[in-house]
Design a protein around this motif. Sequence first.
Motif: not given
Length: 71
Positions: A14-20, A30-37, A42-48
């Motif tokens: 959660a504390r990482q610098q990511l494009r969100t 409670p059904g919400d999910i998060v995807i990290y890819t 763009s050479n960056e991490m993404i959180r969806l």
Amino acid sequence: MVAKVNSQEALGKARQQLRTYNCSSGVDDPGDIVIYTYDNDSNEMIRLFMLPDDSMKEAIISAVGNGVAHL
């Protein structure tokens, strides 16, 4: 990685610098999910954040396999 939003796996990143991107309902669900890819273009991490229905959840589990945590 794919995990429930409040899981230990997700909270650990959660504390990482990511494009969100937030595609959830905007309400704590409670059904919400998060995807990290990683985006090679763009050479960056993404959180969806998203709230998938059952068929989408099955497709994610099928596509990601071992990267799914506690769905």
